[in-house]
Every structure is written in C-alpha cells, then in structure tokens.
Design a protein around this motif. Structure first.
Motif, PDB file in Angstrom:
ATOM      1  N   ASP A  27       6.584  14.948  -4.406  1.00 19.01           N
ATOM      2  CA  ASP A  27       7.949  14.775  -4.536  1.00 19.01           C
ATOM      3  C   ASP A  27       7.871  14.217  -2.636  1.00 19.01           C
ATOM      4  O   ASP A  27       8.690  12.649  -1.993  1.00 19.01           O
ATOM      5  N   ASP A  28       7.398  14.968  -1.667  1.00 16.42           N
ATOM      6  CA  ASP A  28       7.823  15.558  -0.200  1.00 16.42           C
ATOM      7  C   ASP A  28       7.149  13.904   0.363  1.00 16.42           C
ATOM      8  O   ASP A  28       7.438  13.261   1.194  1.00 16.42           O
ATOM      9  N   ALA A  29       5.958  13.662  -0.144  1.00 21.26           N
ATOM     10  CA  ALA A  29       4.241  12.820   0.257  1.00 21.26           C
ATOM     11  C   ALA A  29       4.974  11.644  -0.260  1.00 21.26           C
ATOM     12  O   ALA A  29       4.693  10.982   0.527  1.00 21.26           O
ATOM     13  N   ALA A  30       5.593  11.413  -1.666  1.00 18.59           N
ATOM     14  CA  ALA A  30       5.950   9.938  -2.294  1.00 18.59           C
ATOM     15  C   ALA A  30       7.111   9.678  -1.550  1.00 18.59           C
ATOM     16  O   ALA A  30       7.189   8.535  -0.609  1.00 18.59           O
ATOM     17  N   LEU A  31       7.926  10.222  -1.005  1.00 17.57           N
ATOM     18  CA  LEU A  31       9.510  10.544  -0.269  1.00 17.57           C
ATOM     19  C   LEU A  31       8.699   9.781   1.490  1.00 17.57           C
ATOM     20  O   LEU A  31       8.978   8.383   1.955  1.00 17.57           O
ATOM     21  N   ASP A  32       7.627  10.174   1.849  1.00 14.05           N
ATOM     22  CA  ASP A  32       7.210   9.641   3.272  1.00 14.05           C
ATOM     23  C   ASP A  32       6.814   8.787   3.088  1.00 14.05           C
ATOM     24  O   ASP A  32       6.559   7.457   3.992  1.00 14.05           O
ATOM     25  N   ALA A  33       6.422   8.068   1.923  1.00 16.22           N
ATOM     26  CA  ALA A  33       5.436   7.317   1.842  1.00 16.22           C
ATOM     27  C   ALA A  33       6.452   6.236   1.501  1.00 16.22           C
ATOM     28  O   ALA A  33       6.366   5.337   2.610  1.00 16.22           O
ATOM     29  N   LEU A  34       7.352   6.391   0.741  1.00 19.23           N
ATOM     30  CA  LEU A  34       8.621   4.788   0.388  1.00 19.23           C
ATOM     31  C   LEU A  34       9.215   4.994   1.747  1.00 19.23           C
ATOM     32  O   LEU A  34       9.456   4.066   1.879  1.00 19.23           O
ATOM     33  N   GLU A  35       9.708   5.627   2.504  1.00 19.86           N
ATOM     34  CA  GLU A  35      10.176   5.609   3.634  1.00 19.86           C
ATOM     35  C   GLU A  35       9.381   4.350   4.590  1.00 19.86           C
ATOM     36  O   GLU A  35      10.190   3.552   5.314  1.00 19.86           O
ATOM     37  N   ARG A  36       7.798   4.730   4.565  1.00 21.08           N
ATOM     38  CA  ARG A  36       7.111   3.599   5.530  1.00 21.08           C
ATOM     39  C   ARG A  36       7.329   2.006   4.723  1.00 21.08           C
ATOM     40  O   ARG A  36       6.892   0.923   5.316  1.00 21.08           O
ATOM     41  N   SER A  94       1.061  -0.865   0.025  1.00 21.72           N
ATOM     42  CA  SER A  94       0.290  -0.084  -0.156  1.00 21.72           C
ATOM     43  C   SER A  94       0.707   1.124  -0.281  1.00 21.72           C
ATOM     44  O   SER A  94       0.649   2.287  -0.824  1.00 21.72           O
ATOM     45  N   GLN A  95       2.030   1.161   0.977  1.00 25.12           N
ATOM     46  CA  GLN A  95       2.860   2.779   0.839  1.00 25.12           C
ATOM     47  C   GLN A  95       4.019   2.547  -0.379  1.00 25.12           C
ATOM     48  O   GLN A  95       4.159   3.467   0.112  1.00 25.12           O
TER      49      GLN A  95
END
Length: 353
Positions: free
Chosen positions: A245-254, A231-232
């Motif tokens: 990009d910021d939201a993408a990095l947050d999700a990919l880090e999760r 999902s993330q």
C-alpha cells in the motif's frame, strides 16, 4: 459532415433504385396489363351482381339474361388477350426485387455503420468519441499491422484495441510490437496490466509466475518513462494488487501530480487510506472526505497542500465548516470529528511537506 451526408444519400438512392427497378420491369412485361385488369374487374363485378339476384323476384330475373350476356362478352374479351407472362411476373421480377431489397439493406447497414456513428460523435465526450473511432478503425489497423509487420503499425493497432476494450487484440498487437522493440513503455505497462488482470476477464487463476512477470513489465515501463502519468497509475495499481500500500500510494500520488485533472486514482487512493486508517477516526474521515483533493497524506493534489498551509486552527475550522472557493462546506461534522481533523492537519503543518 457534408461528405457523409452526400454518401449516405447515394446509398439510400441506390437502395431505392434496386428495389423499384425490378417491380417496374414486372409491370411493363405485360403489354395488355391495363386492359386485362379492367376486364377482370368488370368480370368480378358482373359475377357479384349475378350471385346477388333473387330467383323469386321477377325484376331480378328480368335482369339476369343481360348480366349473363355481358359476363360472357367479358370472358370472351379476356380469352382474346395474349396469355399473361405469369411465370416471368411472379418469379423473375419478384426474385430480383427481393435481391434488391437484400442488397439495399446491406448498403443501408453499411452506410449506417460507416457514417452514422461519426455524426453521433458530436454528442459524445472526447473519451467516448475516441473509443468509438478506435472500434471503427480496428479492422483497418489490424490488417495494416499484419500486412506490414511494422512496429508502428502494431503499436497503433494495440492502442486502438486497448482504448476500445478489445483486450485480446491488444495482447496480440503489443506482444508483437515488443518482439520488434522490447523497450517500449506503453506496450510494456499495458501488456503487464492486461496480464495482471487476466483472472477477472478469463476466470482463469493467475499463476505466481505470470503475476511476477506482469509486475516486472509494469515496473520496467515506469523506469523507462517515470514522468508518464499512465506509467505511475498502472504501477500504483500493481503495487496495490500485491498489498504494497505505501508504494502504491507513492505511485498514485506521482500520477496525480503528473496529471492533476486525472480522476482514475481517486477510488484506489481512498480505499488504501481507508485500509491504513482503520485505527484512527480522523484519518478515516480524512480519507473518505478530503484525500481525493488534498492527497492521501495531505501533500496536495487538486487542492492545496495542507502540510504547507499557514492557516490558523480557527481559520481552518471556518473553511471546513463553511467552505471556500472550490472547497465544499462540511457543516454537519460533529465537534469530535471536526476537532479530530484539525488535530490531524495541525500535526501535518508541524511536519511540513
């Protein structure tokens, strides 16, 4: 494995019987076949000797009457035999033999498709083996879903189709599953990502409406299953697709936190960090060499968090230059590059997690 060998052995045995049986029948259909063959060989031999005689040689001419007499007797013996069943031998058994060959080929191919890939699975890694099995199971899963029209059957078909890259079937299967039960994270996120990436597969331009719908499906799946790594991961891909990009990095880090061994986000994280860090050489270097292990912002991933590190600047310099444990060495960094990295890590240490 043993059962597969036994079954394939039966396939090959059946193929052999189908090919040889008609040929055996052809041989036994002429009761005078052996006698006829011997006489034909004798006739041909005598004809060869007669044609080789030299009329100007008295010795050859002395042999001619005897050879002609024996050739005539041979022809008379051949004429005395019952007519050979030429039509039956040349058409029926051969046609049967050809049918046997074709059927044997079909059986052999069926056996190979059914059994051989399962032997080869031993040589594949877990992911490749799963993809092969998914492809083999697709016809059965599809038939089961269409027959029962049950949610579980559609989901099983959709998963096998998606995992094997048969995306047209995955769209159909997951679409039918969502009609039966709309709140299924797997179906929502996979249907969303297939819709979002359809332009690459079909060369048809993605409309704004379809893109919005795809993003909604993926976000809904992440809300329903926030601790599901996929999902993330797909949420991160979707945000990156829309330039967030910021939201993408947050999700990919999760995703990396939920699945520390997963490597599917590495390239995307590195690409995003590279885009963000075009004005800072230290950040560019970190994104290219360090982010895949320590996280795009130094918060940790496969490697430890640099923000939580208590190592001194001198200790960090030594680890970067010489490596330690799973950490590779970077001895070829210039002094400017190394100092830039140390300044960056120092700022992160002060900021904390």
């Amino acid at each position: 494995m043993i059962l597969s060998l036994v079954l394939l052995g039966l396939v090959l045995l059946t193929a052999g019987v189908l090919v040889l049986a008609p040929l055996g029948a052809a041989q036994s259909s002429d009761p005078d076949a052996e006698r006829r063959t011997a006489l034909e060989h004798e006739r041909d031999r005598l004809y060869t000797e007669l044609s080789a005689l030299n009329p100007d040689d008295p010795r050859d001419e002395a042999r001619r009457p005897d050879l002609e007499r024996r050739a005539a007797l041979t022809l008379r013996a051949l004429d005395a035999l019952a007519p050979a069943p030429r039509l039956a031998r040349s058409t029926g058994p051969r046609r049967s033999a050809l049918a046997g060959v074709l059927l044997a080929a079909l059986l052999t191919v069926a056996g190979a498709v059914t059994f051989i890939p399962r032997w080869q699975l031993k040589a594949l890694d877990a992911g490749e083996a799963q993809d092969v099995l998914a492809v083999l199971n697709l016809p059965r899963l599809r038939a089961e879903a269409e027959r029962t029209q049950a949610n579980a059957a559609y989901m099983a078909w959709g998963k096998a189709a998606f995992d094997s890259g048969t995306y047209d079937q995955a769209l159909t299967a997951y679409g039918n599953a969502l009609k039966l039960e709309p709140r299924q994270p797997e179906a929502l996120r996979r249907l969303g990502i297939l819709l979002l990436t359809s332009e690459e597969r079909t060369a048809r331009k993605l409309s704004t409406e379809d893109a919005t719908q795809a993003a909604l499906l993926i976000r809904t799946a992440a809300q329903l299953a926030p601790k599901d790594p996929e999902s993330q991961l797909l949420l991160g891909f979707a945000y990156a697709r829309f330039g967030e990009d910021d939201a993408a990095l947050d999700a990919l880090e999760r995703y990396r936190t939920l699945n520390p061994k997963g490597r599917d986000a590495d390239e995307m994280i590195t690409a995003i960090r590279a885009r963000q860090n075009t004005s800072d050489p230290a950040l560019r270097l970190y994104a290219a060499s360090c982010a895949s292990c320590h996280g795009p912002a130094g918060a940790g991933g496969l490697g430890p968090s640099l923000r939580a590190s208590t190592l001194s600047r001198a200790a960090l310099r030594q680890v970067i230059a010489q490596g330690k444990g799973a950490m590779p060495a970077y001895p070829n960094l210039s002094g400017t590059q190394l100092n830039g990295l140390l300044d960056l890590i120092g700022r992160w240490q002060k900021e904390g997690s």
